[in-house]
Each structure stands twice: as C-alpha cells, then as structure tokens.
Design a protein around this motif. Structure first.
Motif, PDB file in Angstrom:
ATOM      1  N   GLY A 175      -4.321   8.192  -9.561  1.00  0.00           N
ATOM      2  CA  GLY A 175      -4.816   8.760  -8.315  1.00  0.00           C
ATOM      3  C   GLY A 175      -5.928   7.954  -7.679  1.00  0.00           C
ATOM      4  O   GLY A 175      -6.768   8.489  -6.977  1.00  0.00           O
ATOM      5  N   GLY A 176      -5.958   6.624  -7.886  1.00  0.00           N
ATOM      6  CA  GLY A 176      -6.994   5.793  -7.309  1.00  0.00           C
ATOM      7  C   GLY A 176      -8.343   5.916  -8.004  1.00  0.00           C
ATOM      8  O   GLY A 176      -9.348   5.476  -7.466  1.00  0.00           O
ATOM      9  N   SER A 223       2.298   1.862  -3.443  1.00  0.00           N
ATOM     10  CA  SER A 223       1.309   2.432  -4.365  1.00  0.00           C
ATOM     11  C   SER A 223       1.084   3.920  -4.078  1.00  0.00           C
ATOM     12  O   SER A 223       0.972   4.730  -5.003  1.00  0.00           O
ATOM     13  N   ALA A 224       1.036   4.278  -2.776  1.00  0.00           N
ATOM     14  CA  ALA A 224       0.831   5.683  -2.428  1.00  0.00           C
ATOM     15  C   ALA A 224       1.990   6.550  -2.898  1.00  0.00           C
ATOM     16  O   ALA A 224       1.795   7.653  -3.423  1.00  0.00           O
ATOM     17  N   THR A 229       0.820  -1.208   0.000  1.00  0.00           N
ATOM     18  CA  THR A 229       0.000   0.000   0.000  1.00  0.00           C
ATOM     19  C   THR A 229       0.855   1.260   0.000  1.00  0.00           C
ATOM     20  O   THR A 229       0.574   2.221  -0.720  1.00  0.00           O
ATOM     21  N   VAL A 230       1.930   1.254   0.814  1.00  0.00           N
ATOM     22  CA  VAL A 230       2.824   2.419   0.864  1.00  0.00           C
ATOM     23  C   VAL A 230       3.495   2.634  -0.483  1.00  0.00           C
ATOM     24  O   VAL A 230       3.635   3.775  -0.955  1.00  0.00           O
ATOM     25  N   THR A 282       3.953   5.937  -5.419  1.00  0.00           N
ATOM     26  CA  THR A 282       3.876   6.027  -6.882  1.00  0.00           C
ATOM     27  C   THR A 282       2.876   7.097  -7.312  1.00  0.00           C
ATOM     28  O   THR A 282       3.134   7.901  -8.215  1.00  0.00           O
ATOM     29  N   VAL A 283       1.707   7.130  -6.638  1.00  0.00           N
ATOM     30  CA  VAL A 283       0.687   8.133  -6.976  1.00  0.00           C
ATOM     31  C   VAL A 283       1.193   9.542  -6.682  1.00  0.00           C
ATOM     32  O   VAL A 283       1.009  10.476  -7.478  1.00  0.00           O
ATOM     33  N   LEU A 284       1.870   9.723  -5.539  1.00  0.00           N
ATOM     34  CA  LEU A 284       2.398  11.047  -5.197  1.00  0.00           C
ATOM     35  C   LEU A 284       3.457  11.492  -6.199  1.00  0.00           C
ATOM     36  O   LEU A 284       3.554  12.674  -6.541  1.00  0.00           O
TER      37      LEU A 284
END
Length: 417
Positions: free
Chosen positions: A366-367, A158-159, A155-156, A161-163
């Motif tokens: 961005g999900g 993926s976060a 999860t971290v 990568t989005v940021l």
C-alpha cells in the motif's frame, strides 16, 4: 557557293551533337557559356542530395551541385563540388548547409554568409552542415511524450497491483454490505433534509443570527491557526501506524454507526422525547446565543491561560486482544511477528532506529514500508518478543501472516484454536 546535300546533312549532324553535348553538360551542372567558380564541401552525410541540386543564397539560385564523390582517405565522408557563379564571392567562415527545399523533402544547399572581408578562392574547401529533417524533428518532439507515457503506465500498473492486494474477498463482501447500508442511510437523509428545509423556512431569521455568532467564532479560530497546525502535525505522526489497520473493522464500525444514526433520526422526528421537543423550542435561539458568547469568552481565556485547560496524554487507537496460549499454531502456515514502525520512505534495517535489534524485516504494501521483528508460530513466544521491544517502540503490535500474506490477528487466533 552552293553546298551539296551531303554537306548540309553533315553540318546539321555536327550542330545537333553540339546542342546535345551542351544540354547534357548543363543538366550535370556545367554551363559552358557561363563562367563559374568551383568550391568543395565535406559532409558526413548528404541525406538525398544529388547532382544538379541547386545552390541558393537567401532563396536565390547562384549555382548547382556539380559532383559528389567519396573522400580519398576511405573515411566514408562525401566531397560535394559546387559550381557557383563568379559574380558571387563567398566570405571565409561561411557555411554550405544542406536543407529541404520543399515539403516533399527535396534537398538543396543554402549558403550562409559570414561577416568576413576575406573570400574563398576557386577550388577552396568551405565548411558544411546538415539541417535536421522532418522525421528527426518529429522524433525529438515525440520522445518526451513516449517517456511520460511509459512512466504513467508503470504507475497505473503499480496502483492496480496495490488495489488487487487490498480488495480481497472479505473486503469486497464488507464493502457490498456497507454500500447497501449507505443507500438506506441516504434515503433517510433525504427525508430528514425535507424536514430541515421546512424548519429553515420558518426559522430563517433565527438561523441568520446564529450564523453571525458562528462567524465570530471562526475569526477566533483563524487567529489561532498556528496552534492548530502544530496540533495537526502531531496527529499526522499517527498516520503511518493507522495505515496498517485493516479496512474490515472500520467498515463494521461504519455499519453500526449508520444504524445508530437511523435510530437517532427516528427519535428526532418524534415529539415524544426531549431532543424532538428541543428543535421546536422557542427559547432555542436565546440559549444558543448565550452559549456562543460563553464559548468566545472561554476561547479568549484559553489563549491567555492555555496551561489551565490543555493537557495531553498518550492515545492508543489499536485494539487489544488477550489470549492465554502457549501451544504451537495448529495451522503451520501461520506465523506471528511484531510490527515495530511504518514509514512512507524506506529505512535501512541497520539504522540507529533499530539499535540493539537483530533480523529486522522489511514489508512493503500500500505504498508504506513496515518493519517487523520475530517470526514464530507460537503465540507465547511472540508475546515475549513484543514485551522486550515495547519500551523502545511503544506503538508496536503483534501481527499475523499466512503463507506470506498479512491477515487479521483475530482471524489467525481463531484458526490456531
């Protein structure tokens, strides 16, 4: 009769050998002076059990392990022979369980008796089991923690990568400028709060009366919670579309708004305008009190006759861009597409939602899942496609990609000019 020296020596040797043989037999689990029954137990593994390991019942030793050998059927199973004192009868369906007898992991056998009235006979085979060792118990406790840690790391990742996608160079520059303006705004707010503190100390009683009237208003709003929830549910339907809006224009609007706030605060601190005079007007309390009573009356009337006041219309939070070009894009890496709809959950491109449309693409960032149609470097062509799907998707919009990455439409149009 006097024994000779050699006779006494021979008797001593025989006695010593007898004691030695008895001692070795006892260490192997065979006490020749005590009667014992022998039982056999079949195990798939024995986890360190050895000959002469004790056999206990409720913590009291009643025998020993006399022999350990492999089963004759070449199955790899182990046959453990137990020497148990004849005073103890083992009921049928009892279990011989291998346990750890101390903290160092020494193995022993514990007899767990059943409630049967029939007993095993000498040389019978009884069931066996093995207690889980400390390593297995720790592994069972640690395994769920390991799985959760792996999910957390995923999860971290993926976060992050989005940021990384969101915080590009333009966004970082705009954020830096916004933080600078925000710092200036906070300084002005500190000066304003000092003035407000002085005002509150002088108008304390007046403010108490105002707050009591506000409490009456909140009670009315509380009674209409269900209607407000319905309105919020309708507004939430716009959130998917708003999530695709670029951050840069919003930061620019915030900067402009902060500058306007600074100008407004300067005017409020001045006595040369109507707003500054209003803050020091003695008739402020009476006017606000009358306004609160009128608002309460108005809200009561809205509850009785909502259709008289509430009217809904379509809202468009987007920014229209007008351009008149029919030429190819000068930058061949820029492609225009039509954004149809966005969703937090994945939608099949062949769903009934896209009935009549071909080559619907899915874009994830961005999900949020975004669904696009068309792919051309000519702006006039994408306008025609947009016009053809506008009836089916009223909130659709033209977006631009460069080298497969989403960019602002205004920036793309500047480049093709």
């Amino acid at each position: 009769m006097k024994l000779s020296k050699y006779t006494r020596l021979g008797l001593l040797i025989v006695f010593s050998l007898s004691v030695l043989i008895w001692g070795l037999s006892y260490l192997k689990g065979n006490d020749i002076f005590k009667k014992s029954n022998y039982y056999h137990v079949e195990y798939n593994r024995i986890d360190g059990l050895v000959k002469s390991s004790k056999v206990s019942l409720n913590g009291y030793q009643v025998g020993q392990v006399s022999d350990i050998k492999f089963a004759p059927d070449n199955s790899g199973k182990l046959i453990v022979s137990l020497s148990v004192n004849t005073e103890f009868k083992i009921p049928k369906n009892s279990v011989a369980r291998i346990i750890s007898s101390d903290i160092m992991g020494t193995r022993a056998i514990e007899l767990i008796f059943s409630n049967q009235n029939e007993f095993y006979q000498n040389n019978d085979t009884i069931p066996g089991s093995v207690e889980e060792d400390l390593k297995e118990q720790v592994s069972m406790q640690v395994l769920p923690l390991k799985s959760k840690a792996e999910e957390l790391l995923s999860t971290v990742d993926s976060a992050i990568t989005v940021l990384t996608v969101i915080l590009n160079e333009d966004a970082r520059d705009n954020l830096k400028a916004s933080f600078t303006n925000f710092s200036q705004t906070m300084d002005n707010l500190e000066r304003t709060t000092a003035d407000l503190a002085e005002l509150l100390s002088t108008e304390k009683d007046t403010i108490k009366n105002i707050l009591s009237n506000v409490n009456e208003l909140t009670a009315v709003f509380k009674a209409n919670t269900e209607n407000l929830e319905t309105i919020m549910a309708n507004l939430s339907s716009f959130s998917d579309t708003l999530s695709t809006i670029s951050v840069t224009p919003m930061l620019a609007n915030l900067t402009e708004a902060s500058n306007q706030i600074l100008v407004t605060l300067e005017k409020l601190n001045s006595d040369e305008n109507s707003a500054g005079l209003l803050l020091n007007d003695d008739e402020l309390y009476q006017s606000i009190n009358a306004l609160a009573e009128n608002m309460a009356f108005l809200i009561g009337d809205i509850q009785q006759n909502p259709k008289r006041y509430l009217k809904f219309s379509a809202m468009d939070f987007g920014k229209e861009v007008y351009i008149n070009t029919k030429d190819d894009a000068s930058d061949k890496n820029i492609m225009f597409k039509v954004h149809l709809v966005s969703s937090k959950s994945k939608v099949d491109t062949k769903s009934e939602v896209f009935d009549g449309l071909k080559d619907v693409e899915e874009y994830f960032a961005g999900g949020v899942y975004s669904y696009l149609i068309g792919s051309t470097g000519i702006y006039s062509e994408i306008e025609e496609i947009h016009e053809s799907v506008r009836k089916q998707f009223p909130e659709s919009a033209i977006v631009a990609f460069k080298n497969g990455r989403l960019i602002k439409l205004e920036k793309a149009l500047k480049q093709i000019r």
